[in-house]
Design an enzyme around this catalytic site. Sequence first.
Site, PDB file in Angstrom:
ATOM      1  N   ARG A 173       0.815  -1.228   0.000  1.00 42.56           N
ATOM      2  CA  ARG A 173       0.000   0.000   0.000  1.00 42.56           C
ATOM      3  C   ARG A 173       0.846   1.275   0.000  1.00 42.56           C
ATOM      4  O   ARG A 173       0.481   2.285   0.619  1.00 42.56           O
ATOM      5  CB  ARG A 173      -0.976   0.028   1.184  1.00 42.56           C
ATOM      6  CG  ARG A 173      -1.940  -1.141   1.238  1.00 42.56           C
ATOM      7  CD  ARG A 173      -2.880  -1.212   0.029  1.00 42.56           C
ATOM      8  NE  ARG A 173      -3.602  -2.461   0.062  1.00 42.56           N
ATOM      9  CZ  ARG A 173      -3.191  -3.581  -0.570  1.00 42.56           C
ATOM     10  NH1 ARG A 173      -2.091  -3.571  -1.315  1.00 42.56           N
ATOM     11  NH2 ARG A 173      -3.891  -4.676  -0.494  1.00 42.56           N
ATOM     12  N   SER A 223     -10.809  -0.739   3.254  1.00 42.10           N
ATOM     13  CA  SER A 223     -10.128  -1.047   4.523  1.00 42.10           C
ATOM     14  C   SER A 223      -9.549   0.244   5.087  1.00 42.10           C
ATOM     15  O   SER A 223      -8.777   0.923   4.412  1.00 42.10           O
ATOM     16  CB  SER A 223      -8.985  -2.028   4.294  1.00 42.10           C
ATOM     17  OG  SER A 223      -9.493  -3.237   3.817  1.00 42.10           O
ATOM     18  N   GLU A 293      -4.800   3.289   6.422  1.00 44.79           N
ATOM     19  CA  GLU A 293      -4.496   3.148   4.990  1.00 44.79           C
ATOM     20  C   GLU A 293      -5.086   4.350   4.251  1.00 44.79           C
ATOM     21  O   GLU A 293      -4.560   4.813   3.248  1.00 44.79           O
ATOM     22  CB  GLU A 293      -5.121   1.836   4.476  1.00 44.79           C
ATOM     23  CG  GLU A 293      -4.931   1.616   2.985  1.00 44.79           C
ATOM     24  CD  GLU A 293      -5.418   0.245   2.533  1.00 44.79           C
ATOM     25  OE1 GLU A 293      -5.247  -0.745   3.288  1.00 44.79           O
ATOM     26  OE2 GLU A 293      -5.975   0.162   1.434  1.00 44.79           O
TER      27      GLU A 293
HETATM   28  C1  LIG Z   1     -15.616  -0.336  -1.225  1.00 46.83           C
HETATM   29  C2  LIG Z   1     -14.120  -0.174  -1.366  1.00 46.83           C
HETATM   30  C3  LIG Z   1     -13.330  -1.292  -1.560  1.00 46.83           C
HETATM   31  C4  LIG Z   1     -11.938  -1.165  -1.680  1.00 46.83           C
HETATM   32  N1  LIG Z   1     -11.200  -2.282  -1.872  1.00 46.83           N
HETATM   33  C5  LIG Z   1      -9.848  -2.169  -2.000  1.00 46.83           C
HETATM   34  C6  LIG Z   1      -9.041  -3.326  -2.200  1.00 46.83           C
HETATM   35  O1  LIG Z   1      -9.522  -4.444  -2.287  1.00 46.83           O
HETATM   36  N2  LIG Z   1      -7.697  -3.149  -2.312  1.00 46.83           N
HETATM   37  C7  LIG Z   1      -7.116  -1.918  -2.224  1.00 46.83           C
HETATM   38  O2  LIG Z   1      -5.881  -1.811  -2.331  1.00 46.83           O
HETATM   39  N3  LIG Z   1      -7.863  -0.800  -2.051  1.00 46.83           N
HETATM   40  C8  LIG Z   1      -9.202  -0.897  -1.930  1.00 46.83           C
HETATM   41  N4  LIG Z   1      -9.961   0.231  -1.750  1.00 46.83           N
HETATM   42  C9  LIG Z   1      -9.302   1.555  -1.612  1.00 46.83           C
HETATM   43  C10 LIG Z   1      -9.121   2.320  -2.934  1.00 46.83           C
HETATM   44  O3  LIG Z   1     -10.083   1.953  -3.889  1.00 46.83           O
HETATM   45  C11 LIG Z   1      -7.713   2.146  -3.494  1.00 46.83           C
HETATM   46  O4  LIG Z   1      -6.722   2.594  -2.586  1.00 46.83           O
HETATM   47  C12 LIG Z   1      -7.518   2.888  -4.834  1.00 46.83           C
HETATM   48  O5  LIG Z   1      -6.286   2.514  -5.388  1.00 46.83           O
HETATM   49  C13 LIG Z   1      -7.552   4.410  -4.680  1.00 46.83           C
HETATM   50  O6  LIG Z   1      -7.658   4.968  -5.972  1.00 46.83           O
HETATM   51  P1  LIG Z   1      -8.351   6.397  -6.200  1.00 46.83           P
HETATM   52  O7  LIG Z   1      -8.244   6.731  -7.627  1.00 46.83           O
HETATM   53  O8  LIG Z   1      -9.721   6.405  -5.632  1.00 46.83           O
HETATM   54  O9  LIG Z   1      -7.381   7.321  -5.356  1.00 46.83           O
HETATM   55  P2  LIG Z   1      -7.775   8.525  -4.339  1.00 46.83           P
HETATM   56  O10 LIG Z   1      -8.524   7.961  -3.188  1.00 46.83           O
HETATM   57  O11 LIG Z   1      -8.416   9.597  -5.133  1.00 46.83           O
HETATM   58  O12 LIG Z   1      -6.335   8.954  -3.878  1.00 46.83           O
HETATM   59  C14 LIG Z   1      -5.554   8.097  -3.081  1.00 46.83           C
HETATM   60  C15 LIG Z   1      -4.158   8.726  -2.936  1.00 46.83           C
HETATM   61  O13 LIG Z   1      -3.516   8.717  -4.201  1.00 46.83           O
HETATM   62  C16 LIG Z   1      -3.230  10.050  -4.645  1.00 46.83           C
HETATM   63  N5  LIG Z   1      -3.486  10.041  -6.095  1.00 46.83           N
HETATM   64  C17 LIG Z   1      -4.604   9.611  -6.735  1.00 46.83           C
HETATM   65  N6  LIG Z   1      -4.424   9.660  -8.069  1.00 46.83           N
HETATM   66  C18 LIG Z   1      -3.170  10.133  -8.273  1.00 46.83           C
HETATM   67  C19 LIG Z   1      -2.383  10.395  -9.422  1.00 46.83           C
HETATM   68  N7  LIG Z   1      -2.847  10.210 -10.675  1.00 46.83           N
HETATM   69  N8  LIG Z   1      -1.126  10.870  -9.264  1.00 46.83           N
HETATM   70  C20 LIG Z   1      -0.635  11.079  -8.017  1.00 46.83           C
HETATM   71  N9  LIG Z   1      -1.317  10.867  -6.889  1.00 46.83           N
HETATM   72  C21 LIG Z   1      -2.587  10.387  -7.024  1.00 46.83           C
HETATM   73  C22 LIG Z   1      -4.114  10.961  -3.836  1.00 46.83           C
HETATM   74  O14 LIG Z   1      -3.524  12.229  -3.663  1.00 46.83           O
HETATM   75  C23 LIG Z   1      -4.202  10.194  -2.509  1.00 46.83           C
HETATM   76  O15 LIG Z   1      -3.072  10.447  -1.720  1.00 46.83           O
HETATM   77  C24 LIG Z   1     -11.353   0.121  -1.620  1.00 46.83           C
HETATM   78  C25 LIG Z   1     -12.156   1.260  -1.457  1.00 46.83           C
HETATM   79  C26 LIG Z   1     -13.521   1.113  -1.347  1.00 46.83           C
HETATM   80  C27 LIG Z   1     -14.389   2.344  -1.192  1.00 46.83           C
END
Ligand SMILES: Cc1cc2nc3c(=O)[nH]c(=O)nc-3n(C[C@H](O)[C@H](O)[C@H](O)COP(=O)(O)OP(=O)(O)OC[C@H]3O[C@@H](n4cnc5c(N)ncnc54)[C@H](O)[C@@H]3O)c2cc1C
Length: 309
Positions: A173, A223, A293
Amino acid sequence: MDRQFLEELEKIAGPVLRQEPMSGHTTFRVGGPADMLVRPRTEQLAPVIRLCQRYGESYCVIGNGSNLLVGDGGIRGLVIETLARDEDATVRGERIEAGAGMLLSRTAQTALAHGLCGMEFAAGIPGTVGGAVVMNAGAYGGEMKDIIESAVVIDRDGNERELSAGELELDYRSSCILRNGYLVKQVVLHLTPGEPAAIRARMEELRIQRTSKQPLECPSAGSTFKRPQGYFAGKLIMDAGMRGYRVGGAQVSEKHCGFVVNTGGATAEDIRKLIWDVSGEVQRQFGVALEPEVKMIGEFTRDTAEEED
Ligand SMILES: Cc1cc2nc3c(=O)[nH]c(=O)nc-3n(C[C@H](O)[C@H](O)[C@H](O)COP(=O)(O)OP(=O)(O)OC[C@H]3O[C@@H](n4cnc5c(N)ncnc54)[C@H](O)[C@@H]3O)c2cc1C
């Protein structure tokens, strides 16, 4: 706010949303207003960063907001939202090139359509490709580290460079992206040929596991805590007697104690306090430190976001 900056920003990236509630951009459905929010397309990202650099304007990057807790006070400066629901990837043999804003689920469907396996674990993760690189997202024994070949990143001066998987320093992560203040622009995934029926069946199997075990009916950020070495966060929280524990509208999910959910009307401060209470109780009872996380950004009532990040 610099009018000239706004005008130039609008020319590069289209409409600039002002005082935009971040509750509409996070899966927790909480978060106060961002001063400004834009949704540039992939090729507009570097020009936006260069503009911010030229005007000394602060910015932060979000994808689908599925791992974010934004403070009730909102975000000062500019939010750059990369999410591009309609964007498509380019497939070249065993490689998929995807813009950072493409949803992981859509990318996984592209892999399936081209008979490429290795992305089944990611089909149910609700983030963007860029967010998944930042977090080295993973599930059910797979992680982004297994399939990333390289990524194009943009540094704080707006310069682009290509980093290999090794240079991204992908770990549980985490990656080097946040540490170095990079923005992920584009990613190349390297998959392996597979039987579409088997890929589809594995995706379906994982979908059923997810829906049966996770509280997907409530807003959350997945999580809440990282898995501590040798333990499961959810089990520790349950054993600490905190199943269903509430602070305002925030609650430790009854279905899966590793999830904090917004039962309706939660504030970011409710969630932040609940995270604090839960980790304190687990530490007190079991001597295990739970690390969030979920990324906390923006202004909280008490300004503790930075130190917890
Ligand atoms: C129902 C649910 C289930 C989930 N299941 C999982 C799972 O099974 N496994 C898992 O690992 N995660 C899981 N997640 C968490 C999440 O989906 C992941 O961490 C995902 O990778 C986050 O992506 P995002 O685009 O939403 O990032 P955001 O939440 O928008 O951002 C996360 C971080 O990344 C940064 N960021 C985002 N995009 C960029 C970019 N292009 N360049 C630089 N920085 C950036 C942001 O500044 C922030 O610090 C889950 C979430 C939910 C709501």
